[in-house]
Design a protein around this motif. Structure first.
Motif, PDB file in Angstrom:
ATOM      1  N   GLY A 127      39.876   8.227 -56.203  1.00  0.00           N
ATOM      2  CA  GLY A 127      39.587   7.469 -57.405  1.00  0.00           C
ATOM      3  C   GLY A 127      39.064   6.079 -57.106  1.00  0.00           C
ATOM      4  O   GLY A 127      38.067   5.637 -57.685  1.00  0.00           O
TER       5      GLY A 127
ATOM      6  N   VAL B  97      35.276   4.638 -57.845  1.00  0.00           N
ATOM      7  CA  VAL B  97      35.030   3.454 -58.672  1.00  0.00           C
ATOM      8  C   VAL B  97      34.174   2.443 -57.918  1.00  0.00           C
ATOM      9  O   VAL B  97      33.200   1.893 -58.453  1.00  0.00           O
ATOM     10  CB  VAL B  97      36.360   2.807 -59.101  1.00  0.00           C
ATOM     11  CG1 VAL B  97      36.117   1.429 -59.711  1.00  0.00           C
ATOM     12  CG2 VAL B  97      37.076   3.700 -60.103  1.00  0.00           C
TER      13      VAL B  97
ATOM     14  N   GLU C 154      35.018  10.787 -58.403  1.00  0.00           N
ATOM     15  CA  GLU C 154      35.744  10.615 -59.665  1.00  0.00           C
ATOM     16  C   GLU C 154      36.053  11.965 -60.302  1.00  0.00           C
ATOM     17  O   GLU C 154      37.101  12.131 -60.929  1.00  0.00           O
ATOM     18  CB  GLU C 154      34.949   9.743 -60.635  1.00  0.00           C
ATOM     19  CG  GLU C 154      35.112   8.263 -60.349  1.00  0.00           C
ATOM     20  CD  GLU C 154      34.782   7.386 -61.538  1.00  0.00           C
ATOM     21  OE1 GLU C 154      34.291   7.906 -62.565  1.00  0.00           O
ATOM     22  OE2 GLU C 154      35.011   6.171 -61.425  1.00  0.00           O
TER      23      GLU C 154
ATOM     24  N   GLU D 238      35.777   2.132 -65.731  1.00  0.00           N
ATOM     25  CA  GLU D 238      35.960   2.142 -64.282  1.00  0.00           C
ATOM     26  C   GLU D 238      37.184   1.318 -63.872  1.00  0.00           C
ATOM     27  O   GLU D 238      37.914   1.693 -62.946  1.00  0.00           O
ATOM     28  CB  GLU D 238      34.702   1.597 -63.593  1.00  0.00           C
ATOM     29  CG  GLU D 238      33.469   2.474 -63.770  1.00  0.00           C
ATOM     30  CD  GLU D 238      33.707   3.911 -63.347  1.00  0.00           C
ATOM     31  OE1 GLU D 238      34.271   4.126 -62.262  1.00  0.00           O
ATOM     32  OE2 GLU D 238      33.341   4.825 -64.114  1.00  0.00           O
TER      33      GLU D 238
ATOM     34  N   PHE E 120      40.144   3.554 -64.457  1.00  0.00           N
ATOM     35  CA  PHE E 120      40.306   4.522 -63.366  1.00  0.00           C
ATOM     36  C   PHE E 120      40.950   3.862 -62.148  1.00  0.00           C
ATOM     37  O   PHE E 120      41.840   4.442 -61.510  1.00  0.00           O
ATOM     38  CB  PHE E 120      38.951   5.115 -62.972  1.00  0.00           C
ATOM     39  CG  PHE E 120      38.492   6.231 -63.854  1.00  0.00           C
ATOM     40  CD1 PHE E 120      39.320   7.305 -64.147  1.00  0.00           C
ATOM     41  CD2 PHE E 120      37.213   6.230 -64.391  1.00  0.00           C
ATOM     42  CE1 PHE E 120      38.896   8.342 -64.957  1.00  0.00           C
ATOM     43  CE2 PHE E 120      36.775   7.257 -65.205  1.00  0.00           C
ATOM     44  CZ  PHE E 120      37.615   8.311 -65.495  1.00  0.00           C
TER      45      PHE E 120
END
Length: 230
Positions: A14, A18, A65, A195, A198
């Motif tokens: 993740g 990002v 992602e 983002e 995330f």
């Protein structure tokens, strides 16, 4: 693989996703507003390497992602639930849309370098169209379904769930209004907020994994002590 290691690897996917996407957005600027097709050709040749690098980072970041989102559904034990399936489907669609957009970036560069102005113009128009299509359906579907998955599972902070639902509703509204009024600047701001969300979820996974690793030995020691005393 232990649950702790799995959570850490998922979180790294993740975070790296990002970072890759944010860097791609920053180094791959849009052509100057109001520029003619020939001015765009000159501009594109001057920024060719940055556009290509940004395209690769966008495709790679989208893949990471997607893995991250599917893993979140797995951690929430929702892979066989409708809400989980919708989330997974939306994540796959978003990754596909991103790769199509990347293809148009490469097509625009090849058209500009090769002097094919028609291919360049078509690619630029399709880039704008697919960017808006992203906000119309897959982005809201992802955030709304993922927010619901995280809320029902109770394995994540409800703050993350509420924020995901808020972002999903915002995306839906922008997708509708943006069909009639140019709102790309506002949409870009919301995508940046997505983002950040995330990244925050990924950090929370790492923190949670560390807490699990520190509490597990104490639990095992307590069980051993209880057995000895009995």
């Amino acid at each position: 693989m232990s649950t702790r290691l799995f959570r850490i690897l998922v979180a790294l996917c993740g975070l790296l996703g990002v970072i890759a996407l944010m860097v791609s957005f920053s180094i791959n600027p849009a052509p100057p507003a109001g520029a003619s097709i020939r001015q765009i050709v000159v501009w594109g040749r001057a920024h060719e390497n940055l556009i290509l690098a940004g395209s690769w980072l966008q495709g790679f970041g989208s893949l990471l992602e997607m893995i991250f989102i599917i893993a979140l559904v797995h951690l929430a034990n929702a892979t066989q639930r409708l809400r989980g399936l919708i989330t997974i489907a939306a994540a796959i669609i978003i990754a596909s849309v991103s790769l199509v957009e990347v293809s148009f970036y490469i097509s625009a560069i090849e058209g500009g370098v090769g002097g094919d102005l028609e291919a360049l113009a078509v690619s630029l128009n399709l880039i704008k169209a697919i960017q808006h299509a992203y906000v119309i359906a897959p982005a809201p579907a992802l955030l709304l379904s993922l927010g619901l998955v995280m809320y029902i599972s109770r394995r994540f902070s409800h703050v993350f769930s509420y924020l995901a639902l808020l972002l999903g509703v915002t995306m839906s509204i922008l997708g509708l209004i943006g069909t009639f009024i140019p709102l790309q600047t506002v949409i870009d701001s919301v995508l940046s907020a997505q983002e950040v969300w995330f990244a925050a979820v990924a950090v929370a996974l790492i923190v949670g994994a560390r807490k699990t690793s520190t509490t597990q030995p104490s639990r095992e020691q307590s069980q051993l002590t209880a057995q000895v005393l009995s």
